[in-house]
Design a protein around this motif. Sequence first.
Motif, PDB file in Angstrom:
ATOM      1  N   PHE A  84       3.494 -28.284 -29.681  1.00  0.00           N
ATOM      2  CA  PHE A  84       2.508 -27.214 -29.853  1.00  0.00           C
ATOM      3  C   PHE A  84       2.812 -25.928 -29.079  1.00  0.00           C
ATOM      4  CE2 PHE A  84       0.390 -31.380 -30.233  1.00  0.00           C
ATOM      5  CZ  PHE A  84       0.044 -31.315 -31.575  1.00  0.00           C
ATOM      6  N   ASP A  85       3.901 -25.920 -28.313  1.00  0.00           N
ATOM      7  CA  ASP A  85       4.222 -24.713 -27.555  1.00  0.00           C
ATOM      8  C   ASP A  85       4.728 -23.579 -28.446  1.00  0.00           C
ATOM      9  OD1 ASP A  85       3.414 -25.547 -25.100  1.00  0.00           O
ATOM     10  OD2 ASP A  85       5.416 -25.773 -24.229  1.00  0.00           O
ATOM     11  N   ARG A  86       5.437 -23.940 -29.503  1.00  0.00           N
ATOM     12  CA  ARG A  86       6.069 -22.910 -30.349  1.00  0.00           C
ATOM     13  C   ARG A  86       5.019 -22.069 -31.081  1.00  0.00           C
ATOM     14  NH1 ARG A  86      10.943 -22.790 -33.424  1.00  0.00           N
ATOM     15  NH2 ARG A  86      11.208 -20.640 -34.123  1.00  0.00           N
ATOM     16  N   PHE A  87       4.071 -22.752 -31.722  1.00  0.00           N
ATOM     17  CA  PHE A  87       2.997 -22.080 -32.457  1.00  0.00           C
ATOM     18  C   PHE A  87       1.673 -22.692 -32.010  1.00  0.00           C
ATOM     19  CE2 PHE A  87       6.613 -22.199 -35.545  1.00  0.00           C
ATOM     20  CZ  PHE A  87       6.891 -20.836 -35.565  1.00  0.00           C
ATOM     21  N   PRO A  88       0.797 -21.941 -31.364  1.00  0.00           N
ATOM     22  CA  PRO A  88      -0.463 -22.508 -30.864  1.00  0.00           C
ATOM     23  C   PRO A  88      -1.292 -23.150 -31.982  1.00  0.00           C
ATOM     24  CG  PRO A  88      -0.096 -20.332 -29.945  1.00  0.00           C
ATOM     25  CD  PRO A  88       0.964 -20.525 -30.999  1.00  0.00           C
ATOM     26  N   ASN A  89      -1.801 -24.362 -31.691  1.00  0.00           N
ATOM     27  CA  ASN A  89      -2.674 -25.096 -32.614  1.00  0.00           C
ATOM     28  C   ASN A  89      -1.986 -25.452 -33.929  1.00  0.00           C
ATOM     29  OD1 ASN A  89      -5.370 -26.224 -32.552  1.00  0.00           O
ATOM     30  ND2 ASN A  89      -5.840 -24.941 -34.314  1.00  0.00           N
ATOM     31  N   VAL A  90      -0.673 -25.501 -33.908  1.00  0.00           N
ATOM     32  CA  VAL A  90       0.122 -25.869 -35.084  1.00  0.00           C
ATOM     33  C   VAL A  90       1.206 -26.833 -34.638  1.00  0.00           C
ATOM     34  CG1 VAL A  90       1.793 -25.013 -36.787  1.00  0.00           C
ATOM     35  CG2 VAL A  90      -0.313 -23.734 -36.363  1.00  0.00           C
ATOM     36  N   TRP A  91       1.371 -27.928 -35.390  1.00  0.00           N
ATOM     37  CA  TRP A  91       2.418 -28.900 -35.095  1.00  0.00           C
ATOM     38  C   TRP A  91       3.751 -28.323 -35.572  1.00  0.00           C
ATOM     39  CZ3 TRP A  91       2.089 -34.312 -33.581  1.00  0.00           C
ATOM     40  CH2 TRP A  91       3.298 -35.004 -33.695  1.00  0.00           C
ATOM     41  N   CYS A  92       4.713 -28.164 -34.666  1.00  0.00           N
ATOM     42  CA  CYS A  92       6.062 -27.719 -35.021  1.00  0.00           C
ATOM     43  C   CYS A  92       6.984 -28.921 -34.856  1.00  0.00           C
ATOM     44  CB  CYS A  92       6.504 -26.563 -34.127  1.00  0.00           C
ATOM     45  SG  CYS A  92       8.092 -25.858 -34.620  1.00  0.00           S
TER      46      CYS A  92
END
Length: 662
Positions: free
Chosen positions: A501-509
């Motif tokens: 979740f660090d790459r895009f907040p509140n989104v599973w990367c």
Amino acid sequence: MTDNNLVPLWTPSADRIAAANVTAFRLAAEKRWGVSLPDYDALYDWSIAAPEQFWVSVWEGDKTGAGVIGERGERVSVDGERMPGAKWFPDARLNFAKNLLRSRDAKDALVFWGEDHVLNRMTHGELYRAVAHFVAALREMGVQKGDRVAAYMPNMPETVIAMLAAASIGAVFTSASPDFGVQGVVDRFGQTAPKVLVACDGYFYGGKTIDVLGKLGDIVRQLPSVKHVVVVPYVHAEHDLKDIPHAHMWAEFIAPFHFVDDIAFEQLPFDHPLYIMYSSGTTGVPKCIVHCAGGTLLQHLKEHRLHADVKPGDRLFYFTTCGWMMWNWLVSGLAAGASLLLYDGSPFASDNQILFDYADAEHMTHFGTSAKFIDAAAKFGMKPRETHSLATVRAMMSTGSPLMPEGFDYVYRDIKADLQLSSISGGTDIISCFVLGSPVLPVWRGEIQCRGLGMAVDVWDDAGRPLRGEKGELVCTKPFPVMPIGFWGDDDGAKYHAAYFDRFPNVWCHGDFCEITGHGGLVIHGRSDATLNPGGVRIGTAEIYRQVERLPEVVESLVIGQDWPPQNPNDVRVVLFVRLREGLTLDDALVARIRQTIRDNTTPRHVPAKVLQVADIPRTKSGKIVELAVRNVVHGRAVKNQEALANPEALAFFRDRSELAE
């Protein structure tokens, strides 16, 4: 079969579409929820726009005959937009094992082949009683809900029994395959502290017998949490357990409980921990990923019934070890009413024919394997279509690495023309798939058929903008029930958050480099962390593998980006390593042909600056090549956890190569 994909390789017949579970499910959803869902695309859009309705329909098994056994409760989700943080079915009570043991009839539950040495089978009734015996033994040994039960086992019936017994109590099951070395097992189980360890005495591979008892004692002595070791006889007739602390033979362990013929299943919350899975561990000690019972059950029911079209009485096979998530996926097939075809050993036993022999002998309906197996079968010149009937096989599934377009060609040309070929992709992280197959959609060359129902999968650029027909990061933009509970021992959730979740907040990367095609399918181009960046242009490793491995001289390959120039590394150059057919040596002519093949079919940036021959390619226990480990070796950095590799000795072929200094 053309590169321009003007026509699909396979299109389901009207009768097959009409008979598919997903068709019945779609029509039932229209009626239940008052929505118009004319096709799969509409069903998918609804499943991510109205997730509460969708997952209730999956729970109830609408018109598919395999819903969840348990109390659903009123609430479907709480904090349903948070990642991580969403809670699914917070009032539910269920037991995972009860859902897999829903039948006690005399039909096959498990069929097992240990290469051509051991063949046996177990009915649903026999499986239920065997689990009941093991549950009683575990309870007598003090195992309670939340305790860990570990298995150091092949893919055989006793492993399934041990898992189901643990889940019946509410204990957490975790496993590794017996080809792991001592340190690899301790790195995993040492973190999760099991109370009971179930282990085999050995296993068969390629006609050889490999003993495990010799290292089992060393493992147990380094696991102080283990109070009981249950040894399963598989390859030996006689057993000396004196050097293994706390050891009992399987029969001795369950002998006092043969009178028990029923199971008191613990009714547990939806998010009660079921499994602890492990990351590959090639960059450090493996992460311990905790998956919940409700999410795993619901997701696997969806994938088996709606995507793989598993029906009661089907015979489901996946070539896997117990160190790979596909074992957990396979076992859940019991909940969909399938008989499980288990296999332990080399997939190329019996003159390469054993898996296809198994398919015919046991009327296999779903043939699951790896892309590497399909590639190898093609390289061997195998033509199962000419040597085997395969009359019952309706679907073939491939995972572990991207299946190249030529692999699709091979399946339809030389294995069977009329089947659903499902390249699938997800991972241990979600113990399931983000993208997979559908029995009602065509199969296009080189493409995964579709995104998973209920999974808001997209492909984004670095700025978080959706891409179509271009390569980017695979993301999931909404929560889903099979998200991990977290990582074992990560009490504040920091490692879990950093992983996805660090790459895009509140989104599973997810870490896959992929694209969504014009057909709505997907192509995986490799792992994002292995993506090459020559001149700042991102290149997926799979794009190069596809071209190189078309050449008959090349068995397999591995590509990395090497920092260049080494004195001031502000760029990388592409370095390709190849394993050639036995007896062949890489010469200038073959190097030129490799480079020209890549140039002709990709771009000049894909062409490797160096092409080098190696005797072997390092891989994980589940067969995935380890680009990051090789990149570390080439750059003089340590590979932190070589126990995670099936063949760590192969790293020596990449170390101190003088050609890499030129």
